[in-house]
Design a protein around this motif. Sequence first.
Motif, short mmCIF file in Angstrom:
data_model
loop_
_atom_site.label_atom_id
_atom_site.label_comp_id
_atom_site.label_asym_id
_atom_site.label_seq_id
_atom_site.Cartn_x
_atom_site.Cartn_y
_atom_site.Cartn_z
N ALA A 24 0.92 -1.10 -0.05
CA ALA A 24 -0.16 -0.05 -0.01
C ALA A 24 0.74 1.01 0.03
O ALA A 24 0.63 2.32 -0.53
N HIS A 25 1.90 1.21 0.98
CA HIS A 25 2.98 2.37 0.93
C HIS A 25 3.55 2.48 -0.41
O HIS A 25 3.98 3.75 -1.09
N ALA A 26 3.92 1.67 -1.13
CA ALA A 26 4.57 1.59 -2.47
C ALA A 26 3.79 1.99 -3.45
O ALA A 26 4.25 2.92 -4.23
N VAL A 27 2.69 1.73 -3.48
CA VAL A 27 1.67 2.38 -4.40
C VAL A 27 1.44 3.70 -4.06
O VAL A 27 1.25 4.59 -5.04
N ALA A 28 1.16 3.98 -2.82
CA ALA A 28 1.11 5.68 -2.55
C ALA A 28 2.42 6.15 -2.91
O ALA A 28 2.14 7.46 -3.33
N ARG A 29 3.62 5.73 -2.72
CA ARG A 29 4.89 6.50 -3.28
C ARG A 29 4.71 6.66 -4.67
O ARG A 29 5.01 8.03 -5.25
N VAL A 76 3.03 -11.98 -11.55
CA VAL A 76 2.18 -12.58 -10.10
C VAL A 76 3.24 -12.77 -9.11
O VAL A 76 4.20 -13.48 -9.52
N CYS A 77 3.13 -12.08 -7.89
CA CYS A 77 3.95 -12.32 -6.75
C CYS A 77 3.53 -12.12 -5.50
O CYS A 77 2.43 -11.71 -5.46
N LEU A 88 6.41 -7.59 -4.54
CA LEU A 88 5.99 -6.50 -5.54
C LEU A 88 6.39 -5.13 -4.88
O LEU A 88 7.03 -4.37 -5.61
N ALA A 89 5.96 -5.14 -3.74
CA ALA A 89 6.25 -3.75 -2.96
C ALA A 89 7.78 -3.51 -3.13
O ALA A 89 8.23 -2.34 -3.37
N ALA A 90 8.73 -4.59 -2.67
CA ALA A 90 9.98 -4.45 -2.90
C ALA A 90 10.60 -3.93 -4.10
O ALA A 90 11.49 -3.19 -4.14
N ILE A 150 8.83 -2.61 -6.78
CA ILE A 150 8.29 -1.18 -7.05
C ILE A 150 9.38 -0.28 -6.24
O ILE A 150 9.91 0.69 -7.07
N ASN A 151 9.64 -0.49 -5.08
CA ASN A 151 10.33 0.52 -4.41
C ASN A 151 11.80 0.64 -4.75
O ASN A 151 12.43 1.76 -5.09
N ARG A 152 12.42 -0.78 -5.15
CA ARG A 152 13.82 -0.65 -5.78
C ARG A 152 13.91 0.04 -7.18
O ARG A 152 15.00 0.82 -7.41
N ARG A 153 13.03 0.09 -7.96
CA ARG A 153 13.23 0.58 -9.40
C ARG A 153 12.74 2.07 -9.11
O ARG A 153 13.67 2.84 -9.77
N LEU A 154 11.95 2.75 -8.34
CA LEU A 154 11.94 3.95 -7.92
C LEU A 154 13.17 4.55 -7.06
O LEU A 154 13.56 5.94 -7.49
N ASP A 155 13.59 3.73 -6.29
CA ASP A 155 14.89 4.44 -5.59
C ASP A 155 15.98 4.61 -6.57
O ASP A 155 16.84 5.30 -6.49
N SER A 156 15.97 3.44 -7.71
CA SER A 156 17.08 3.81 -8.60
C SER A 156 16.84 4.91 -9.66
O SER A 156 17.90 5.44 -9.94
N TRP A 157 15.69 5.23 -9.88
CA TRP A 157 15.50 6.51 -10.33
C TRP A 157 15.86 7.76 -9.83
O TRP A 157 16.35 8.55 -10.28
N LEU A 158 15.57 7.87 -8.35
CA LEU A 158 16.24 8.87 -7.58
C LEU A 158 17.30 8.82 -7.54
O LEU A 158 17.97 10.06 -7.62
N LEU A 159 18.18 7.62 -7.20
CA LEU A 159 19.72 7.66 -7.18
C LEU A 159 20.29 8.30 -8.54
O LEU A 159 21.22 9.22 -8.31
N GLU A 160 19.57 7.93 -9.69
CA GLU A 160 20.11 8.55 -10.92
C GLU A 160 20.06 10.01 -10.73
O GLU A 160 20.96 10.92 -11.41
N ALA A 161 18.65 10.64 -10.52
CA ALA A 161 18.70 12.16 -10.36
C ALA A 161 19.65 12.87 -9.57
O ALA A 161 20.22 13.82 -10.00
N VAL A 162 19.91 12.11 -8.32
CA VAL A 162 20.57 12.84 -7.34
C VAL A 162 22.27 12.89 -7.75
O VAL A 162 22.79 13.55 -7.83
#
Length: 411
Positions: free
Chosen positions: A129-134, A187-188, A193-195, A197-209
């Motif tokens: 739920a928090h991964a979707v919210a992010r 399906v997982c 699935l939350a992990a 999603i968060n891993r791919r979004l963290d990678s996006w942020l790290l590249e931007a920083v």
Amino acid sequence: MADWVIARRGPGRDAIRQPFENLLAGYDSEHAQWVTAFPVDSIAPKLNTATRDHFLRLSRQARLPPPRYHLDAILAAVPRSSKLWLVDNQARWSGDTPLADIATFWSDDSTQRELTVIDPPDHLGPALAHAVARLAIHSPRASFLVDVARWQPFLTTLSSASPSAADLRLPSLRALGGDPSILNSIVCAPNDLAADINRRLDSWLLEAVDRHLKRYISHAEDPGHLVSFVAAADIREQMGPTWQGWIHRFRTEPGLLPRFFGLAVCAKDDEQAGLEGTVLAGRLLLKPLIRACAVALTVATTWQVIAPRDSRPGNLRRDINGTVRSGHTCAATFIDNEDMAIMALRHAWTTEFVLLPMQSAPTAMIMEANHSLSNTSDVIPLLGQSGVGLPPWGDPVGMLVHAWPAGHRWR
């Protein structure tokens, strides 16, 4: 000398003109000069309105397909749809956007996106739920088809009513529709699935920083004044290798980057606040993330013994002759709905040192910050000192908080 010049613009133009390459050598430049000399004669032919309407009517009667550029425009306006729901206690993601490309929800392109989430947040579980919210809160041009009555309070608490951040808006929510997405399905387990999603979004942020800090380190460029302070050239020269070491650890050590980013935008360091920090660490809070990383990196470069930390307390660690001190670099806007600059000295920090890259601060705090940089107590080393031989630090209640107002110059 030609009386008329006819430029063929149909399909396969290059292939048709290939046998005449020698004859046409230099044509483009000479034609450009001719166009400027004869602006009226060089105007491309154009159908009058009556003729255009006539052929448009005939093409519709013959059901001819529209031009490719019209199809491209239509396709660009159609939202790319994805869907998430639980099936037999497993999370299923499908749709136009594969899970591997989920970070494109945060991109700056003009593509419209839709995500249908069938289940309410309490059914998905805290992690998913928090991964979707992010994903939703930081997506600039996406709509979310959900059970609005059950998702809106959950998302409001984490966005427009967040106790730790400002300038977050409630995502665009619409009532559930019947979107039978079947593409790119996966399906997982919900937590897996939350992990992902968060891993791919963290990678996006790290590249931007990383993009911003590389410009700052290499050329002292700080577009938008995101770093907000000026480091001397010799310090920036040393920051490069330190930052590359951090990047390597962020990419190879699971859990290190999420913890570092989450605490960079949320001052609270407990399990429940960790989910909140994960949601806040996103595209819309890229500026404080860059600032927190820059300050931590500058201090680490000078002290030489600071590195990211992967466990509580804090997101930094300082090793001195085998003795580990915990630290926290944080650029949160608020602490429990109160301004960070006011709450910083009263907050119950759990670490032994805190780095706060303030944009502005009350007079008393600015005086305290300047004092700590130029004439620290016996337990806080000056920048450039290794800290070896200094007495042990006191408990977290008696720690000193470092704050750097905007415009401070590191030397």
